[in-house]
Design a protein around this motif. Sequence first.
Motif, short mmCIF file in Angstrom:
data_model
loop_
_atom_site.label_atom_id
_atom_site.label_comp_id
_atom_site.label_asym_id
_atom_site.label_seq_id
_atom_site.Cartn_x
_atom_site.Cartn_y
_atom_site.Cartn_z
N SER A 63 0.86 -1.19 0.00
CA SER A 63 0.00 0.00 0.00
C SER A 63 0.90 1.23 0.00
O SER A 63 2.08 1.16 0.35
N ASN A 64 0.34 2.33 -0.39
CA ASN A 64 1.08 3.59 -0.46
C ASN A 64 1.37 4.08 0.96
O ASN A 64 0.45 4.34 1.73
N PRO A 65 2.65 4.21 1.34
CA PRO A 65 2.97 4.64 2.70
C PRO A 65 2.62 6.11 2.97
O PRO A 65 2.63 6.54 4.11
N ASN A 66 2.30 6.85 1.92
CA ASN A 66 1.92 8.26 2.08
C ASN A 66 0.43 8.44 2.29
O ASN A 66 -0.03 9.55 2.47
N ASP A 67 -0.32 7.34 2.26
CA ASP A 67 -1.76 7.37 2.52
C ASP A 67 -1.96 7.05 4.00
O ASP A 67 -1.73 5.92 4.43
N TYR A 68 -2.35 8.02 4.77
CA TYR A 68 -2.46 7.84 6.22
C TYR A 68 -3.86 7.45 6.67
O TYR A 68 -4.14 7.39 7.87
N ASN A 69 -4.74 7.16 5.74
CA ASN A 69 -6.09 6.71 6.04
C ASN A 69 -6.03 5.31 6.67
O ASN A 69 -5.35 4.43 6.15
N GLU A 70 -6.73 5.10 7.78
CA GLU A 70 -6.73 3.80 8.44
C GLU A 70 -7.30 2.71 7.55
O GLU A 70 -6.98 1.54 7.70
N LYS A 71 -8.15 3.08 6.61
CA LYS A 71 -8.78 2.11 5.71
C LYS A 71 -8.20 2.20 4.31
O LYS A 71 -8.89 1.96 3.33
N LYS A 72 -6.92 2.53 4.23
CA LYS A 72 -6.29 2.66 2.91
C LYS A 72 -6.31 1.30 2.19
O LYS A 72 -6.24 0.25 2.82
N PRO A 73 -6.39 1.33 0.87
CA PRO A 73 -6.44 0.07 0.12
C PRO A 73 -5.08 -0.63 0.09
O PRO A 73 -4.04 0.01 0.07
N HIS A 74 -5.14 -1.95 0.14
CA HIS A 74 -3.95 -2.79 0.03
C HIS A 74 -4.11 -3.65 -1.23
O HIS A 74 -5.19 -4.09 -1.55
N THR A 75 -3.02 -3.87 -1.91
CA THR A 75 -3.03 -4.71 -3.10
C THR A 75 -2.23 -5.97 -2.81
O THR A 75 -1.12 -5.90 -2.27
N GLU A 76 -2.82 -7.13 -3.13
CA GLU A 76 -2.15 -8.40 -2.91
C GLU A 76 -1.61 -8.93 -4.23
O GLU A 76 -2.27 -8.86 -5.25
N VAL A 77 -0.38 -9.47 -4.18
CA VAL A 77 0.30 -9.99 -5.36
C VAL A 77 0.78 -11.41 -5.05
O VAL A 77 1.34 -11.66 -3.98
N THR A 78 0.57 -12.32 -6.00
CA THR A 78 1.08 -13.69 -5.91
C THR A 78 1.88 -13.97 -7.17
O THR A 78 1.40 -13.74 -8.27
N ILE A 79 3.10 -14.47 -6.99
CA ILE A 79 3.97 -14.76 -8.13
C ILE A 79 4.52 -16.18 -7.99
O ILE A 79 5.03 -16.55 -6.93
N ASN A 80 4.40 -16.95 -9.05
CA ASN A 80 4.95 -18.30 -9.08
C ASN A 80 6.46 -18.21 -9.29
O ASN A 80 6.92 -17.56 -10.22
N ILE A 81 7.22 -18.86 -8.43
CA ILE A 81 8.68 -18.83 -8.48
C ILE A 81 9.18 -20.14 -9.08
O ILE A 81 8.87 -21.21 -8.57
N LYS A 82 9.97 -20.03 -10.12
CA LYS A 82 10.55 -21.22 -10.77
C LYS A 82 12.07 -21.15 -10.68
O LYS A 82 12.73 -20.55 -11.52
N LEU A 83 12.62 -21.71 -9.62
CA LEU A 83 14.06 -21.79 -9.45
C LEU A 83 14.45 -23.26 -9.34
O LEU A 83 13.75 -24.04 -8.70
N LYS A 84 15.57 -23.62 -9.95
CA LYS A 84 16.04 -25.00 -9.89
C LYS A 84 16.50 -25.34 -8.48
O LYS A 84 17.10 -24.54 -7.80
N LYS A 85 16.19 -26.56 -8.09
CA LYS A 85 16.68 -27.06 -6.80
C LYS A 85 18.05 -27.67 -7.00
O LYS A 85 18.37 -28.15 -8.08
N ALA A 86 18.83 -27.66 -5.95
CA ALA A 86 20.19 -28.21 -6.02
C ALA A 86 20.15 -29.72 -6.09
O ALA A 86 19.28 -30.37 -5.66
#
Length: 91
Positions: free
Chosen positions: A68-91
């Motif tokens: 969320s924007n740290p400059n928005d001081y509203n207690e009910k400020k909007p939050h955005t959720e992000v999910t990213i699939n990670i594809k890294l090789k295992k050892a």
Amino acid sequence: MYDMAFDYDNELIVYLGNMDYNSLIVENLKTLQRIKIEFPFKSDHGEFMGSWIDSISIKNNQLYYKYSNPNDYNEKKPHTEVTINIKLKKA
């Protein structure tokens, strides 16, 4: 380096990357393989980019974070959720 999250089972770490800390880096500590994740937001007041992150975790090859924007001081400020699939090789 600003460590943000760990996945101990898969030896993954997430940290703020670049000189301006304007992206996330997911790194496998065993293979040293990395991927860069660009933020979907930009700093409009020059604040530290890590202050935008409200929560972050990594589990089962998925990176989850909420921001969320740290400059928005509203207690009910909007939050955005992000999910990213990670594809890294295992050892």
